[in-house]
Design an enzyme around this catalytic site. Structure first.
Site, PDB file in Angstrom:
ATOM      1  N   CYS A 236       0.820  -1.225   0.000  1.00 29.58           N
ATOM      2  CA  CYS A 236       0.000   0.000   0.000  1.00 29.58           C
ATOM      3  C   CYS A 236       0.850   1.270   0.000  1.00 29.58           C
ATOM      4  O   CYS A 236       0.316   2.366  -0.177  1.00 29.58           O
ATOM      5  CB  CYS A 236      -0.939  -0.001   1.191  1.00 29.58           C
ATOM      6  SG  CYS A 236      -1.975  -1.467   1.249  1.00 29.58           S
TER       7      CYS A 236
ATOM      8  N   HIS B 167      -9.326   3.550  -1.030  1.00 36.15           N
ATOM      9  CA  HIS B 167      -7.934   3.076  -0.968  1.00 36.15           C
ATOM     10  C   HIS B 167      -7.630   2.094  -2.106  1.00 36.15           C
ATOM     11  O   HIS B 167      -7.505   0.896  -1.872  1.00 36.15           O
ATOM     12  CB  HIS B 167      -7.697   2.436   0.415  1.00 36.15           C
ATOM     13  CG  HIS B 167      -6.303   1.989   0.672  1.00 36.15           C
ATOM     14  ND1 HIS B 167      -5.184   2.544   0.071  1.00 36.15           N
ATOM     15  CD2 HIS B 167      -5.814   1.015   1.501  1.00 36.15           C
ATOM     16  CE1 HIS B 167      -4.099   1.932   0.513  1.00 36.15           C
ATOM     17  NE2 HIS B 167      -4.450   0.999   1.364  1.00 36.15           N
TER      18      HIS B 167
HETATM   19  C1  LIG Z   1     -14.806  -3.832   5.656  1.00 35.06           C
HETATM   20  C2  LIG Z   1     -14.980  -4.773   4.488  1.00 35.06           C
HETATM   21  C3  LIG Z   1     -14.619  -6.197   4.927  1.00 35.06           C
HETATM   22  C4  LIG Z   1     -16.457  -4.710   4.038  1.00 35.06           C
HETATM   23  O1  LIG Z   1     -16.605  -5.521   2.903  1.00 35.06           O
HETATM   24  P1  LIG Z   1     -17.986  -6.328   2.646  1.00 35.06           P
HETATM   25  O2  LIG Z   1     -18.462  -6.911   3.932  1.00 35.06           O
HETATM   26  O3  LIG Z   1     -17.756  -7.229   1.482  1.00 35.06           O
HETATM   27  O4  LIG Z   1     -18.942  -5.182   2.284  1.00 35.06           O
HETATM   28  P2  LIG Z   1     -19.855  -5.090   0.974  1.00 35.06           P
HETATM   29  O5  LIG Z   1     -18.968  -4.716  -0.195  1.00 35.06           O
HETATM   30  O6  LIG Z   1     -20.694  -6.319   0.856  1.00 35.06           O
HETATM   31  O7  LIG Z   1     -20.758  -3.857   1.311  1.00 35.06           O
HETATM   32  C5  LIG Z   1     -21.797  -3.914   2.296  1.00 35.06           C
HETATM   33  C6  LIG Z   1     -22.240  -2.483   2.560  1.00 35.06           C
HETATM   34  O8  LIG Z   1     -21.224  -1.806   3.320  1.00 35.06           O
HETATM   35  C7  LIG Z   1     -20.687  -0.723   2.568  1.00 35.06           C
HETATM   36  N1  LIG Z   1     -19.238  -0.778   2.797  1.00 35.06           N
HETATM   37  C8  LIG Z   1     -18.357  -1.676   2.297  1.00 35.06           C
HETATM   38  N2  LIG Z   1     -17.128  -1.431   2.813  1.00 35.06           N
HETATM   39  C9  LIG Z   1     -17.257  -0.368   3.626  1.00 35.06           C
HETATM   40  C10 LIG Z   1     -16.340   0.352   4.430  1.00 35.06           C
HETATM   41  N3  LIG Z   1     -15.055   0.010   4.492  1.00 35.06           N
HETATM   42  N4  LIG Z   1     -16.809   1.382   5.151  1.00 35.06           N
HETATM   43  C11 LIG Z   1     -18.113   1.746   5.105  1.00 35.06           C
HETATM   44  N5  LIG Z   1     -19.027   1.096   4.359  1.00 35.06           N
HETATM   45  C12 LIG Z   1     -18.595   0.055   3.628  1.00 35.06           C
HETATM   46  C13 LIG Z   1     -21.091  -0.955   1.125  1.00 35.06           C
HETATM   47  O9  LIG Z   1     -21.216   0.231   0.405  1.00 35.06           O
HETATM   48  C14 LIG Z   1     -22.412  -1.653   1.298  1.00 35.06           C
HETATM   49  O10 LIG Z   1     -23.398  -0.689   1.589  1.00 35.06           O
HETATM   50  P3  LIG Z   1     -24.919  -0.854   1.038  1.00 35.06           P
HETATM   51  O11 LIG Z   1     -25.419  -2.140   1.668  1.00 35.06           O
HETATM   52  O12 LIG Z   1     -25.594   0.387   1.524  1.00 35.06           O
HETATM   53  O13 LIG Z   1     -24.783  -0.953  -0.445  1.00 35.06           O
HETATM   54  C15 LIG Z   1     -14.061  -4.323   3.293  1.00 35.06           C
HETATM   55  O14 LIG Z   1     -14.386  -2.992   2.932  1.00 35.06           O
HETATM   56  C16 LIG Z   1     -12.582  -4.404   3.649  1.00 35.06           C
HETATM   57  O15 LIG Z   1     -11.990  -5.474   3.687  1.00 35.06           O
HETATM   58  N6  LIG Z   1     -11.903  -3.248   3.880  1.00 35.06           N
HETATM   59  C17 LIG Z   1     -10.473  -3.238   4.196  1.00 35.06           C
HETATM   60  C18 LIG Z   1      -9.635  -3.283   2.938  1.00 35.06           C
HETATM   61  C19 LIG Z   1      -8.169  -3.411   3.260  1.00 35.06           C
HETATM   62  O16 LIG Z   1      -7.774  -4.188   4.112  1.00 35.06           O
HETATM   63  N7  LIG Z   1      -7.318  -2.653   2.566  1.00 35.06           N
HETATM   64  C20 LIG Z   1      -5.877  -2.642   2.793  1.00 35.06           C
HETATM   65  C21 LIG Z   1      -5.562  -2.002   4.066  1.00 35.06           C
HETATM   66  S1  LIG Z   1      -3.835  -1.928   4.419  1.00 35.06           S
END
Ligand SMILES: CC(C)(COP(=O)(O)OP(=O)(O)OC[C@H]1O[C@@H](n2cnc3c(N)ncnc32)[C@H](O)[C@@H]1OP(=O)(O)O)[C@@H](O)C(=O)NCCC(=O)NCCS
Length: 386
Positions: A84, A333
């Site tokens: 990243c 990100h």
């Molecule tokens: C948090 C996380 C697990 C959620 O993923 P998910 O459970 O598959 O979520 P979905 O894509 O199914 O989305 C579900 C809902 O949450 C929302 N959403 C998804 N990620 C979100 C986040 N990070 N923050 C806020 N809302 C989020 C979506 O828009 C969706 O909303 P809706 O139901 O109103 O349409 C994912 O965003 C994640 O892994 N983030 C971290 C990424 C990472 O590690 N990056 C590198 C870091 S070093």
């Protein structure tokens, strides 16, 4: 070494960009940065590309796809990789190319396409940026790493889940004002606190978004910078720190030693200290990471990061505005793009061109902080205008 200034900035809109491929996103950002600098690509002598993941782009050398689509042949181009933090490492490489005299004009392009695979697949790929032999096979993921860091921080310093959520509330507040942000909506503390658990104590709103996007900057030597831009943004300090790949080998997981080292180098080089920073973007991949960054960058004493956000001292009007572009939390990100987008955001702030409600008035010195993996790499850059 020669002075190096940013003379062009560009960004694609971040988000779920099913309308654009990796190369098209890169074009969007690169064209905007060249238009901003007022030069054609023909004038640029070298290109540095940051695409962090081969697997997410489904190509062995994704940077070559970008370079080819932009039509940069036959000039020098290369890829920089550091998970990243790839984007900031690419900015550093571009800076070195200009500072050394190898080129007068360099374009740095960062891009990532992450949303065409499932969250589970992204989590698996990112998890392999950690210790591939001793942690990943036992189920470690990035939310898992940062959950451990959060628990340790809470145990040692009394940081609370509410304070973590307050970081998300701030970053969504500013992200809502940023037309390039992935998720443009304000959230309440209650909404963040009641969102579902991802890796205890981290909840949905403690996690950054999985995004598509690209960013680009044009770097020029001091010889050219003044004629290309009314307000060149000088990169006056660079620091890069490295730490163990395994979290369990760390001295103290509440501190990212790579950040502390990178900040020391960058402050020394720029001849400034944390109190001189007018605006900062920090690596808030998870809300605890922003709190630890406040401390590791010297914005407050160790253990006081929770209090800093609780007292709103990292909002505009407070001691030091942080992530007023929405941060990774709300702006998004796309991993290879992030470090380049950070440089573009700080340049925008120092030029006084950020959107209403999120411009820090009279900002002259800015800082970017970009972490690779769970802290194996950290890059800190200091930017200044005359
Ligand atoms: C948090 C996380 C697990 C959620 O993923 P998910 O459970 O598959 O979520 P979905 O894509 O199914 O989305 C579900 C809902 O949450 C929302 N959403 C998804 N990620 C979100 C986040 N990070 N923050 C806020 N809302 C989020 C979506 O828009 C969706 O909303 P809706 O139901 O109103 O349409 C994912 O965003 C994640 O892994 N983030 C971290 C990424 C990472 O590690 N990056 C590198 C870091 S070093």
């Amino acid at each position: 070494m020669r002075k190096v200034g940013i003379v062009g900035i560009g960004q694609s809109r971040f988000g779920i960009r099913s309308d654009a491929s990796l190369r098209e996103l890169s074009f969007e950002a690169a064209k905007a940065s060249l238009d901003d600098a007022g030069i054609p690509l023909d004038d640029v002598q070298a290109m540095v590309v940051s695409v962090a993941s081969d697997e997410l782009s489904y190509a062995l050398q994704p940077s070559a796809q970008v370079v080819d689509y932009l039509g940069f042949n036959p000039k020098p181009s290369f890829r920089v990789e550091g998970a990243c933090a790839s984007g900031s490492m690419a900015v550093r490489t571009g800076w070195m190319t200009v500072a050394s005299g190898l080129a007068d004009l360099v374009i740095v392009v960062g891009a990532e396409k992450m949303t065409e695979v499932s969250t589970a697949a992204v989590t698996d790929v990112l998890g392999r940026a950690g210790d591939f032999m001793w942690e990943y096979p036992f189920g470690m993921t990035f939310p898992g790493y940062y959950a451990l860091i959060a628990r340790a921080h809470m145990a040692k310093y009394g940081t609370t889940e509410e304070q973590l959520s307050m970081v998300a509330v701030k970053n969504h507040h500013y992200g809502a004002l940023n037309p390039y942000a992935h998720m443009r909506k304000e959230i309440s503390l209650d909404k963040a606190m009641s969102s579902f658990t991802v890796a205890d104590p981290l909840k949905l709103y403690d996690c950054c978004l999985i995004s598509d996007g690209a960013a680009a900057i044009v770097l020029a030597s001091d010889k050219l910078a003044g004629s290309l831009s009314k307000k060149p943004v000088w990169i006056s300090g660079l620091g890069l720190g490295t730490d163990t790949i395994s979290l369990s080998d760390r001295r103290d997981i509440t501190t990212l030693d790579a950040t502390v080292e990178a900040a020391r180098q960058a402050y020394d080089m720029a001849g400034i200290g944390p109190k001189d920073i007018d605006v900062a973007v920090v690596h808030d991949c998870f809300t605890i990471a922003e709190i630890a960054a406040y401390e590791d960058l010297g914005f407050c004493a160790k253990g006081e990061g929770g209090k800093l956000i609780e007292e709103k001292r990292t909002y505009i009007g407070g001691d030091i505005p942080v992530n007023v572009d929405g941060g990774l939390k709300s702006k998004g990100h796309p991993i290879g793009a992030t470090g380049v987008a950070m440089a573009a955001e700080i340049a925008k702030q120092l030029r006084g061109e950020a959107d209403p409600g999120r411009q820090v008035e009279n900002a002259r010195i800015g800082l970017s902080h970009n972490v690779g993996g769970n802290g194996q790499h950290a890059a800190v850059h200091v930017f200044q205008v005359d």
